[in-house]
Design an enzyme around this catalytic site. Sequence first.
Site, PDB file in Angstrom:
ATOM      1  N   ASP A  41      42.330  23.253  66.350  1.00  0.00           N
ATOM      2  CA  ASP A  41      41.303  24.027  65.758  1.00  0.00           C
ATOM      3  C   ASP A  41      41.620  25.225  65.979  1.00  0.00           C
ATOM      4  O   ASP A  41      41.054  25.728  67.072  1.00  0.00           O
ATOM      5  CB  ASP A  41      40.019  23.292  65.520  1.00  0.00           C
ATOM      6  CG  ASP A  41      39.548  22.169  64.868  1.00  0.00           C
ATOM      7  OD1 ASP A  41      40.475  21.781  63.948  1.00  0.00           O
ATOM      8  OD2 ASP A  41      38.736  21.539  65.155  1.00  0.00           O
ATOM      9  N   ASP A  59      40.701  16.816  70.558  1.00  0.00           N
ATOM     10  CA  ASP A  59      41.589  17.871  69.728  1.00  0.00           C
ATOM     11  C   ASP A  59      41.189  19.154  70.773  1.00  0.00           C
ATOM     12  O   ASP A  59      40.744  18.979  71.713  1.00  0.00           O
ATOM     13  CB  ASP A  59      40.681  18.311  68.483  1.00  0.00           C
ATOM     14  CG  ASP A  59      39.460  18.942  68.589  1.00  0.00           C
ATOM     15  OD1 ASP A  59      38.806  18.909  69.596  1.00  0.00           O
ATOM     16  OD2 ASP A  59      39.126  19.550  67.518  1.00  0.00           O
ATOM     17  N   ASP A 105      40.033  23.105  70.859  1.00  0.00           N
ATOM     18  CA  ASP A 105      39.335  24.127  69.794  1.00  0.00           C
ATOM     19  C   ASP A 105      39.636  25.443  70.593  1.00  0.00           C
ATOM     20  O   ASP A 105      39.158  25.730  71.690  1.00  0.00           O
ATOM     21  CB  ASP A 105      37.908  23.833  69.897  1.00  0.00           C
ATOM     22  CG  ASP A 105      37.338  22.267  69.480  1.00  0.00           C
ATOM     23  OD1 ASP A 105      37.864  22.086  68.210  1.00  0.00           O
ATOM     24  OD2 ASP A 105      37.150  21.583  70.310  1.00  0.00           O
TER      25      ASP A 105
END
Length: 364
Positions: free
Chosen positions: A288, A203, A205
């Site tokens: 995120d 992902d 961040d």
Amino acid sequence: VSALAPLGQQMAPYACQRRTPLLHSNQPLTEALETLAEDAGFSGSEGRSLAFTRAASVLKALPGRLSALEELGPLPGIGEHSRRVIQDVLEDGVSVEVERVKLSERYRTMKLFTKIFGVGVRTASRWYQEGLRTLVDLQERNTKLTRQQQAGLRHYEDLNTPVERGEAESIGRMVQEAVQRFLPGASVTLAGGFRRGKPHGHDVDLLLTHPEAGREAGLLSRVVSWLDSQGLILYQHSQENSFALHEGPEPPGGRDVLDRFERCFSIFRLEAQGRLGAARGWKAVRVDLVVAPVGQFPFALLGWTGSRHFERELRRFAGHERKMVLNSHTLYDTRLNLFLPAASEEEIFQHLGLEYVPPTQRNA
Ligand code: TTP
Ligand code: MN
Ligand code: MN
Ligand code: MN
């Protein structure tokens, strides 16, 4: 006895006291141990899982390739079971136990299910117990899914394709552009594995802050709404800030709620970067977004840079060795009864009496 022996003996007991580079010389050993850690986690044995993770982490910090178990000496944090696994891999190239785990129906199914965004060990385990084995099973048996899990399933393939650094940087720029629209002067920082130097990740961040405390309030929802209106968001789920200083520090080792920042767990729609394999023209990417007030930013950055094991060890060190409570918001000294402010990650290490470990050496 080889040259590694004295080096092994110098190994500090906490991962946050060591330098752990991304690339190391004992990959087959750490992979075996991490498979067992993962499998223990799948059956809810957190203690056993941690023991294997600790052993793997120690090996990652060794200055060279281990060729015999004896070279380890009385190293901290490597238990009997881990030693056996290490010995098997050193002698036979593989550990029969690890190979058996990797082939087991339970491990394979748990891995398949926990790779769905929004599915943790508990849910995966329940599905396994109910006899579900494939993603098709989930659909055919009308398994009840949350909105998050539905999105996870819909984008399963993309979300399990590694995010490249270039893709992470593109997303960082998209967010930075949106942030500038609503709050000039605010900054966007790439944290997580990419900050530790990983070439790819699961992902992206991103940490948002503004140099004037309080100005960051309300920023995230505007940014997310705007990105959404541009068709750049495939899924999002936001949480408000639930951190209050007057509540005092939370007891360490409590729940696994890592922090209470305003945040957004999302899936972005990233236009293809002109690479092969992007026949569709776009790719779903997990992002995120976290907002930190500037006074907490160094703590948030330290907390969100990871690795998870490095963070866990920092907090354990703070509690056990310094009687301090460290989280992604603050550092609290329980002997002096006060919060220790910090303007940088370096200052946090100083408060803890630790030598500074740069992000690329936090791959514990
Ligand atoms: P991850 O994104 O889960 O892991 P990673 O970036 O190290 O690896 P990957 O390349 O696979 O993405 O978590 C990054 C850091 O964020 C990790 O140190 C833990 C921290 N974190 C929090 O502090 N709070 C949270 O709620 C979550 C989910 C993560
Ligand atoms: Mn990450
Ligand atoms: Mn990887
Ligand atoms: Mn993350």
